[in-house]
Design an enzyme around this catalytic site. Structure first.
Site, PDB file in Angstrom:
ATOM      1  N   THR A 328       0.855  -1.193   0.000  1.00 43.11           N
ATOM      2  CA  THR A 328       0.000   0.000   0.000  1.00 43.11           C
ATOM      3  C   THR A 328       0.885   1.235   0.000  1.00 43.11           C
ATOM      4  O   THR A 328       1.917   1.274   0.684  1.00 43.11           O
ATOM      5  CB  THR A 328      -0.949   0.008   1.210  1.00 43.11           C
ATOM      6  OG1 THR A 328      -1.780   1.168   1.158  1.00 43.11           O
ATOM      7  CG2 THR A 328      -0.204  -0.007   2.531  1.00 43.11           C
ATOM      8  N   HIS A 380       2.657 -11.227  14.540  1.00 44.48           N
ATOM      9  CA  HIS A 380       3.741 -11.756  15.366  1.00 44.48           C
ATOM     10  C   HIS A 380       3.505 -13.219  15.769  1.00 44.48           C
ATOM     11  O   HIS A 380       4.430 -13.891  16.229  1.00 44.48           O
ATOM     12  CB  HIS A 380       3.895 -10.891  16.625  1.00 44.48           C
ATOM     13  CG  HIS A 380       5.262 -10.928  17.230  1.00 44.48           C
ATOM     14  ND1 HIS A 380       6.304 -11.651  16.701  1.00 44.48           N
ATOM     15  CD2 HIS A 380       5.768 -10.316  18.338  1.00 44.48           C
ATOM     16  CE1 HIS A 380       7.384 -11.502  17.442  1.00 44.48           C
ATOM     17  NE2 HIS A 380       7.084 -10.692  18.452  1.00 44.48           N
TER      18      HIS A 380
END
Length: 409
Positions: A328, A380
């Site tokens: 993006t 994560h």
């Protein structure tokens, strides 16, 4: 008589919103001609008529939510010479002579009460019944007086009047005085909002940052852009460089190109890169398929075509499904630094930002260089800090040596 039915849209989409009727009662329609535009969670879909004839009635209004398989209009035989009366005239006629009222307007109108005489879409009547709202108490936005779903929703969320203190001109606050504008979110905007919130709540998202010296990329692009355009009839932009750098980094760090499926991590062995595109209806992410197999010209051409389709609202569901990683670029709007949010089930997204000249230490000297901050947001649960930092560092190194990137692609 032929029914216009909401078609199967996609495996995960069961409903849509009537965005725009392209035909009205009394209009002639040919077989295969578009009759209505539906807005879904991802794209807009135009529905065709399977038969030629004249639109006899619409069974849903613009803004109504409709289900797959639902009948939303009917097409009958005829020449289409007799157009229906305007809504305002129909309302008056139905109120005075209900037995002879024309049936070209998709509303139920009776004379038993003020509420029943109110012109409203079927969906608006249903919602009003569920909320216990009298339709005659609603102030519709439609200048013709037709009550729609958004009018009911706005009425139900408006604060109830209080009798504790008289209302004066000095203390009155309402939407009518111009201080507020209430705008219902489009279906796509509602979907974007819910999915972004879901991502934030269901992932362990972190972001790591780095900066790229864009000197060499800009110089190479400046040298090659004219010949590139002459050879390929497409302009050489920055997105092909970033896409190629991302693909190379994903090959070295495969967990960044993965997703979670229950107790399993599914590593994707393909490189379908989503390129976020801003449109009037919101952000969409069309996919550059098999970006590892495409050269710079093919990537630039693919991105250009997808961006045009997005701006023209012509993207198909197949253009946006199945991406493995997303890029993006907030820099086109002037963003210097941001934290991009993960896209769907993907575990990584790269954020590009505006190029800004800054003083940088080069050896023992201070030089002014065009710099770009980049950000990698990642889940994560799948990606450790070592891999996230290594991935972003590799993207940086490849873009600072663009000749090698082009030669190896």
């Amino acid at each position: 008589m032929a029914d216009i039915i909401v078609p199967e849209l996609a495996e995960s989409i069961t409903e849509g919103t009537i965005a725009q009727w392209l035909k009205q009662p009394g209009d002639t329609v040919e077989k295969g001609e578009f009759i209505v535009e539906l807005e879904t969670d991802k794209v807009n879909v135009e529905v065709i008529s399977e038969e030629a004839g004249v639109v006899s009635e619409l069974l849903a209004a613009e803004g109504d939510t409709v289900q797959v398989g639902q009948i939303i209009a009917r097409v009958g035989a005829g020449s289409g010479s007799a157009a229906p009366a305007p809504v305002a005239e129909t309302k008056a006629a139905e109120a005075s002579t209900p037995a002879e009222a024309p049936k070209t307007v998709p509303v139920a109108v009776e004379t038993t009460s003020e509420q029943d005489r109110t012109i409203a879409s079927p969906a608006a009547r249903k919602l009003a019944r569920e909320k216990g709202i009298n339709l005659s108490e609603i102030s519709p936005v439609d200048p013709m007086g037709r009550v729609r779903v958004q009018d009911v929703s706005a009425h139900s969320t408006a604060p109830a009047p209080t009798k504790a203190a008289p209302t004066t001109a000095a203390t009155a606050t309402s939407e009518d005085d111009g201080r507020f504008t209430r705008e219902k979110m489009s279906r796509r905007r509602q979907t974007i909002a819910s999915r972004l919130l879901e991502v934030r709540q269901s992932t362990a998202m972190l972001t790591t940052f780095n900066e790229i010296d864009m000197t060499n990329v800009m110089a190479l692009r400046s040298r090659k852009k004219d010949k590139f355009f002459d050879d390929h009839d497409v302009r050489l932009g920055f997105m092909s460089f970033f896409t190629k750098a991302v693909v190379a980094a994903l090959k070295k760090y495969p967990y960044v190109n993965s997703q979670i499926d229950g107790d399993y991590i599914v590593k994707n062995n393909f490189f379908d890169i989503g390129i976020a595109v801003s449109t009037e209806g919101g952000l969409v992410v069309p996919i550059v398929r098999d970006a590892d197999r495409k050269n710079f010209a093919e990537i630039e051409d693919n991105i250009g075509q997808l961006a045009k389709k997005a701006r023209d609202n012509k993207l198909a569901l197949s253009d946006m499904s199945g991406g493995s990683f997303t890029i993006t670029n907030g820099g086109v709007f002037g963003s210097l630094l941001s934290t991009p949010i993960l896209n769907g089930t993907q575990v990584g997204i790269l954020g590009m930002h505006t190029i800004q000249k800054r003083p940088i230490a080069v050896g023992e000297e201070i030089q002014i260089r065009p710099m770009m901050y980049v950000a990698l947001s990642y889940d994560h649960r799948v990606i450790d800090g070592k891999d996230s930092v290594g991935f972003l560092k590799m993207v940086k190194e490849l873009l600072e040596s663009p000749e090698d990137l082009m030669l190896n692609s």
